[in-house]
Design a protein around this motif. Structure first.
Motif: not given
Length: 327
Positions: A184-211
């Motif tokens: 049985e071969l288990i293939p790699s699906g590559g990196p796990k997808p990222r979920v875009v966080p809630k950023l509306v209302g967040v200051p730009l500097a904090k958004a950079r750190v989160l992403l």
């Protein structure tokens, strides 16, 4: 006188006397009998000394013990063992001489007995793409099963992340397995997808750190936009939207807010009630509840219960309630 008669008979060609013929006949008979006796004695001796023969029986497919029993009468059996992918372990593959051959009694017959399928050495598969790994295993006579991909931050998508043999977790590269074994071969699906966080209302500097923590890139749109609730300079719009899945390394575009789109409330002074309502709509407001009797007087205005007046700047799209005097 007898001799003269005898010689005369011979000399004048009249032939031998009768008793002479009888003596020659007896001699010939004796010779014939002697020859017959000699031939008979030779035949008896040949029959008595000739070897016995046996026909090699069909024993292919029989288990070793049963094959030996069949060869016990008249043969000397020897055993040779070899791997075979189709004949079960312990069964006879073939004989030498082959079945049906006539041999002398006591002749040696070799039994070739199966030790089971030929063992295959499992190759290294880590890092190969699934197609290459599958071809490599199938060339060895092994059965390939491809499982669902598993996410991995390092292994390339579509490559072999890991493999195993169901029911044999300790098997590793270099281990030997029989043909037909399932890998049985288990293939790699590559990196796990990222979920875009809630950023509306967040200051730009904090958004950079989160992403950055999610290994996502951030890009800022050139033109800010109005937003009814987000402060100036904070993030007003995000694309892709919060909650969506993106690949590692993807870019998230944010648009900054320039604050609410404030519009001045028009004055009702000196204009007809219906024209004032039209002026509110033209300014980008919505008219909510109306009460009282519309007249040429200044009505009371409110937004969500909070009083507003002509000249105030409030967000475009606000719902303005109008209350005219009842008298």
């Amino acid at each position: 006188e007898f001799r003269r008669v005898l010689f005369r008979s011979v000399a004048d060609g009249s032939g031998p006397l009768p008793f002479v013929r009888r003596r020659r006949g007896r001699r010939r008979l004796a010779i014939a009998v002697g020859v017959a006796v000699a031939l008979l004695a030779g035949a008896v001796g040949w029959v008595a000394t000739r070897p016995e023969h046996r026909t090699v029986p069909v024993v292919a497919g029989l288990v070793e013990a049963e094959a030996l029993n069949q060869l016990a009468d008249g043969f000397v059996a020897t055993i040779q063992r070899e791997a075979n992918d189709t004949v079960a372990a312990g069964a006879v593959i073939r004989t030498q001489p082959v079945a049906g051959v006539v041999v002398e009694k006591g002749a040696t017959v070799e039994l070739v007995v199966s030790t089971g399928p030929t063992l295959r050495s499992l190759p290294q598969l880590g890092g190969l793409d699934i197609d290459a790994a599958t071809a490599k295993l199938e060339q060895l006579g092994l059965v390939v099963k491809v499982a669902e991909p598993a996410f991995d931050e390092r292994a390339a998508k579509g490559s072999v992340l890991r493999w195993d043999i169901p029911g044999s977790p300790s098997v590793a590269a270099g281990s030997k397995v029989p043909g037909g074994t399932t890998v049985e071969l288990i293939p790699s699906g590559g990196p796990k997808p990222r979920v875009v966080p809630k950023l509306v209302g967040v200051p730009l500097a904090k958004a950079r750190v989160l992403l950055a923590g999610l290994q996502l890139e951030l890009s800022v749109a050139a033109a800010p936009v109005f937003h009814p609730t987000v402060k100036v300079g904070a993030i007003a719009v995000v694309a892709p939207a919060a909650g969506q899945q993106v690949a590692r390394g993807s870019t998230v575009v944010v648009t900054l807010s320039k604050g609410p789109d404030l519009v001045e409330v028009p004055s009702p002074d000196g204009i007809a009630p219906m024209k004032f309502v039209a002026a509110l709509l033209d300014a980008g407001f919505k008219v909510g509840k109306t009460s009282g009797r519309p007249r040429w007087v200044i009505p009371a205005l409110s937004v969500k219960g909070k009083k507003v007046k002509a000249g105030d700047k409030i967000p475009r799209g606000s719902v303005i309630d109008i209350a005219w005097p009842t008298r």
